[in-house]
Design a protein around this motif. Sequence first.
Motif, PDB file in Angstrom:
ATOM      1  N   MET A  62       0.832  -1.183   0.000  1.00 29.25           N
ATOM      2  CA  MET A  62       0.000   0.000   0.000  1.00 29.25           C
ATOM      3  C   MET A  62       0.872   1.239   0.000  1.00 29.25           C
ATOM      4  N   SER A  63       0.334   2.281  -0.542  1.00 31.31           N
ATOM      5  CA  SER A  63       1.076   3.534  -0.638  1.00 31.31           C
ATOM      6  C   SER A  63       1.004   4.319   0.674  1.00 31.31           C
ATOM      7  N   LYS A  64       1.942   5.234   0.823  1.00 33.34           N
ATOM      8  CA  LYS A  64       1.935   6.118   1.980  1.00 33.34           C
ATOM      9  C   LYS A  64       0.650   6.941   2.000  1.00 33.34           C
ATOM     10  N   GLU A  65       0.158   7.330   0.817  1.00 30.99           N
ATOM     11  CA  GLU A  65      -1.093   8.098   0.724  1.00 30.99           C
ATOM     12  C   GLU A  65      -2.268   7.294   1.288  1.00 30.99           C
ATOM     13  N   HIS A  66      -2.294   5.979   1.000  1.00 32.11           N
ATOM     14  CA  HIS A  66      -3.372   5.131   1.545  1.00 32.11           C
ATOM     15  C   HIS A  66      -3.313   5.123   3.064  1.00 32.11           C
ATOM     16  N   LEU A  67      -2.124   5.006   3.629  1.00 31.09           N
ATOM     17  CA  LEU A  67      -1.990   4.956   5.084  1.00 31.09           C
ATOM     18  C   LEU A  67      -2.383   6.277   5.726  1.00 31.09           C
ATOM     19  N   VAL A  68      -2.034   7.391   5.108  1.00 25.59           N
ATOM     20  CA  VAL A  68      -2.435   8.709   5.610  1.00 25.59           C
ATOM     21  C   VAL A  68      -3.956   8.844   5.533  1.00 25.59           C
ATOM     22  N   TRP A  69      -4.551   8.447   4.405  1.00 20.64           N
ATOM     23  CA  TRP A  69      -6.005   8.497   4.257  1.00 20.64           C
ATOM     24  C   TRP A  69      -6.672   7.608   5.304  1.00 20.64           C
ATOM     25  N   LEU A  70      -6.161   6.378   5.508  1.00 22.51           N
ATOM     26  CA  LEU A  70      -6.752   5.440   6.459  1.00 22.51           C
ATOM     27  C   LEU A  70      -6.749   6.015   7.870  1.00 22.51           C
ATOM     28  N   LYS A  71      -5.622   6.569   8.298  1.00 26.47           N
ATOM     29  CA  LYS A  71      -5.552   7.150   9.642  1.00 26.47           C
ATOM     30  C   LYS A  71      -6.567   8.268   9.804  1.00 26.47           C
ATOM     31  N   SER A  72      -6.667   9.150   8.829  1.00 27.50           N
ATOM     32  CA  SER A  72      -7.627  10.251   8.869  1.00 27.50           C
ATOM     33  C   SER A  72      -9.060   9.733   8.906  1.00 27.50           C
ATOM     34  N   TYR A  73      -9.357   8.746   8.073  1.00 34.62           N
ATOM     35  CA  TYR A  73     -10.692   8.147   8.021  1.00 34.62           C
ATOM     36  C   TYR A  73     -11.067   7.552   9.380  1.00 34.62           C
ATOM     37  N   LEU A  74     -10.147   6.812   9.987  1.00 37.71           N
ATOM     38  CA  LEU A  74     -10.421   6.180  11.278  1.00 37.71           C
ATOM     39  C   LEU A  74     -10.647   7.218  12.367  1.00 37.71           C
ATOM     40  N   GLU A  75      -9.771   8.221  12.435  1.00 35.14           N
ATOM     41  CA  GLU A  75      -9.922   9.252  13.460  1.00 35.14           C
ATOM     42  C   GLU A  75     -11.268   9.955  13.346  1.00 35.14           C
ATOM     43  N   GLU A  76     -11.704  10.249  12.139  1.00 39.03           N
ATOM     44  CA  GLU A  76     -12.997  10.909  11.934  1.00 39.03           C
ATOM     45  C   GLU A  76     -14.153  10.021  12.375  1.00 39.03           C
ATOM     46  N   ASN A  77     -14.100   8.737  12.016  1.00 40.48           N
ATOM     47  CA  ASN A  77     -15.215   7.847  12.311  1.00 40.48           C
ATOM     48  C   ASN A  77     -15.230   7.346  13.742  1.00 40.48           C
ATOM     49  N   TYR A  78     -14.109   7.391  14.459  1.00 38.68           N
ATOM     50  CA  TYR A  78     -14.088   6.961  15.853  1.00 38.68           C
ATOM     51  C   TYR A  78     -14.867   7.916  16.746  1.00 38.68           C
ATOM     52  N   ASN A  79     -15.210   9.085  16.267  1.00 36.85           N
ATOM     53  CA  ASN A  79     -16.004  10.032  17.044  1.00 36.85           C
ATOM     54  C   ASN A  79     -17.495   9.740  16.971  1.00 36.85           C
ATOM     55  N   LYS A  80     -17.893   8.782  16.127  1.00 30.77           N
ATOM     56  CA  LYS A  80     -19.304   8.422  16.011  1.00 30.77           C
ATOM     57  C   LYS A  80     -19.629   7.349  17.039  1.00 30.77           C
ATOM     58  N   SER A  81     -20.902   7.078  17.241  1.00 29.91           N
ATOM     59  CA  SER A  81     -21.296   6.161  18.312  1.00 29.91           C
ATOM     60  C   SER A  81     -21.127   4.704  17.882  1.00 29.91           C
TER      61      SER A  81
END
Length: 148
Positions: A1-20
């Motif tokens: 996987m690319s570095k861009e995928h890993l950066v996107w994944l981390k951002s995606y997870l952080e955003e969605n972890y704030n949901k219930s």
Amino acid sequence: MSKEHLVWLKSYLEENYNKSILENFLDPQIVEVIEGKVIYEMKIIDRHCNIYGYIHGGTLASIADVVMGVSCTTLGKRIVTTDLSISYIKNVNAGSTITAVGKVVSDGENIMRCTCKIFDEHEKILVQAQASYFVIGSFDEVNPPKVK
């Protein structure tokens, strides 16, 4: 996987972890996301503990499953847990900070295998776990899960 995928994944997870969802209850902090490996930290609070004041085994099993599952997504795979084995070695109480390390050990086309170790703030091992995950598709910017 690319570095861009890993950066996107981390951002995606952080955003969605704030949901219930479960991660909202656990409130893990992402320390590192690299290909095939993730590291999370988590502050143990009263809601994570059992009636004896120690972290509940279900809380430890949940964080182990989360970090192992996310380590699979670093390889662009969407997965579901098929089995999980956990050994509880030591316990901690509220106020402690734990570190969970999830690693992919086998990146199969249909089945992935992972390990997890969870440590206390003194680097003493609390948990060792392993799990198998069934690959159900890809996990990327084009195919992210839909979190409500």
